[in-house]
Each structure stands twice: as structure tokens, then as C-alpha cells.
Design an enzyme around this catalytic site. Sequence first.
Site, PDB file in Angstrom:
ATOM      1  CB  CYS A 102     -65.374 -44.290   8.329  1.00  0.00           C
ATOM      2  SG  CYS A 102     -66.254 -45.816   7.925  1.00  0.00           S
ATOM      3  CE1 TYR A 103     -71.954 -45.231   8.595  1.00  0.00           C
ATOM      4  CE2 TYR A 103     -71.141 -47.488   8.674  1.00  0.00           C
ATOM      5  CZ  TYR A 103     -71.941 -46.527   8.090  1.00  0.00           C
ATOM      6  OH  TYR A 103     -72.729 -46.848   7.015  1.00  0.00           O
TER       7      TYR A 103
END
Length: 345
Positions: free
Chosen positions: A152-153
Site C-alpha cells: 500500500c505505501y
Amino acid sequence: MKKLKVGILGANGYVGYELVRLLYAHPKVQITYLGSRAYENKAYNEVYPAFAQKLDLKCEDKSLEQIAPSLDLVFTATPQGFAASVINEKLLNECKFIDLSADFRLKSKAIYEKWYHLEHKAEKLLKEAVYGLCEIHREEIKKAHLIANPGCYTTCSILALYPLVKEKIIDLSSIIIDAKSGVSGAGRGEKLENLFCEVNENFKAYALSNHRHTPEIEQELSLAAKENLTLQFSPHLVPMQRGILTTIYANLSQKIDAKKLKELYKDFYKNEKFVRIQNTLPEVRFVKNTNFIDINALIDERTKRVIIVAAIDNLLKGAAGQAVQNMNLIFGFEEDLGLEMIANL
């Protein structure tokens, strides 16, 4: 048309739930297997009553050898190390896999073992796995049998930086990524630091200088730059359920004005359905429950730095939504099929 038969391992987690939610409504998919050790033999609508009168399929704990021959695609939303221990060439000849763990994201076994402190048990598959960032590796994804769904990051950071890195607009040694995530990014497991009383009315940094997504970001941006780069990645936890807001700083390496900078982004992502180049600063609430990434890039004339702000929903564009986007590409569906959501404020 015959519907795609899919299975989901780790269906009881937050990402697993989002996969079930998206795929249940997908017009070309039939969910035929839900894998969960914790809830084996329990109906999914008992685990998640949101599916009452909708999905009474029971959770099971069968081996991939048992289920793969009857499926077209398996999503593995499982802890690090599991997918690499069970996926093999024989299984890849029987069905396709989209792995949402980190097991196949890094091309180097040594780097994986350094950052994840696990032995990688499927080194031969690292070359075969395609990094599933659709906007960057679309053509490779279409032909893949094994997709490494990005973190996600990393999704937020890579897409925000990619045009600048590729065009060498910034000093590659000056990149600082300041990222904030909702608590669901840590998963559904019981952890003291994720209890309500620990996160409510709190805001903290964590894993400074050693977050596991760092080498993943560096790997993909190094490919864009065609040279190795090292960057600073600083994650933070904020008291919200979902979403990521990333603010990125880098020194300009050449003169460019704000208008040309915006044009660079708009041109680079002009054909992308899920990338929105905004004129206002992105906010998490405008991407919540969607597969969009919102990006804006500004120039600080005083410091000669570029500032990029980007926002995604960590459970969708940062996980399950992106996995469905990958599935659509692999099987020749419209890329946004089943993903046409607008944020619910």
C-alpha cells in the site's frame, strides 16, 4: 460467458474481506473457495454478517493441490512466507495466482530475507513473478501467471514519484517520503499497539529507517531511473480505519515551472483510469473505498524543492482493488470492471 472461478486464501482478514466484497459484485466472477484456518467450517456470512442472505459459502482449509485444478485464479491474502512455501510451477500450470503478500515483490532473495527475516522458499519463481503495479507493468501483467500485488505505501509512493524519477527532474539522492496510514494497514491480527486505547487520539511514527516497503519502493524507482537509488521513507500511524496520505520532498535537478510540472504528470498518466492529477491537495476522504490515487505536485520556489502529495485507500488501490485490477488485465476484462466506485464521504 462462463464466469471465472476464483478462490481467496486469507478471506477472513481485512484485505480478504475487501476481495470478497469486490468479487461478489463482479459480473464475470464466481467465488467458489474461501480459505481460512481460523474460521474453518464456518459460513462466511457468520464471520462477516454484512453478507447475510448473500454469501453462505463455508470457509475451508484445503491445500492448493486440492483446489487449484478447479479454479482459474487464486488470491493469496496471507502472511509473509506462506505463498512462497506453497506456490510452485506445477500449480502455476493449473491456475493463476495473485499474491497480496510481499513474497514475490522483491527480485532479490537476499534483500527479501534481510528485510523480512524469513527464508524465501521459492527463489526460482522470483524472476517469473510480475510486479503488479498496473500503470507501470500493464503489458507484462497481461501475460503473467503469478502476480506480486504491490504494497500500500509502495503503490502510493511509486506512482507519485515515477514521472519525476523517470525524467530525472529531481535529484535522486534527495527523496524523502513522509507517509501516514490508517490502522487497517497493520492487518486484523490482535496486537497491543493497535488496540483502540493505544491509537485513539494518538499519532506516531514507526519503523523509521527499517520499514519493509522501503526496498520495494527503491527497486521500482531504480528501474524507472535506470540506476540504483536510495531514499528516506518515514511511515506514521494515524487514528483512522483506512487510507494513506503521502507527502514527498525532493530537490529539483533542473529548472521547471509549476505549469510544466503539472503537464508532465497529466501527460504521463493521461490514459490511466485510476490516476487523478488534482488541482487541489489530495485528501484521504476523497479516495476512501475507491481504487483511485489522487496526486498533486507543487514547487516551492524558495527552497527549489518539489512537493508531491498523494492519497489512496490502503485496502483498495493499496491491496484488494489493485488485485482485482490485475485480474481484469490478466483475463482481458475492462480494467475498471467491478471497480467503478466513488468515495463515500
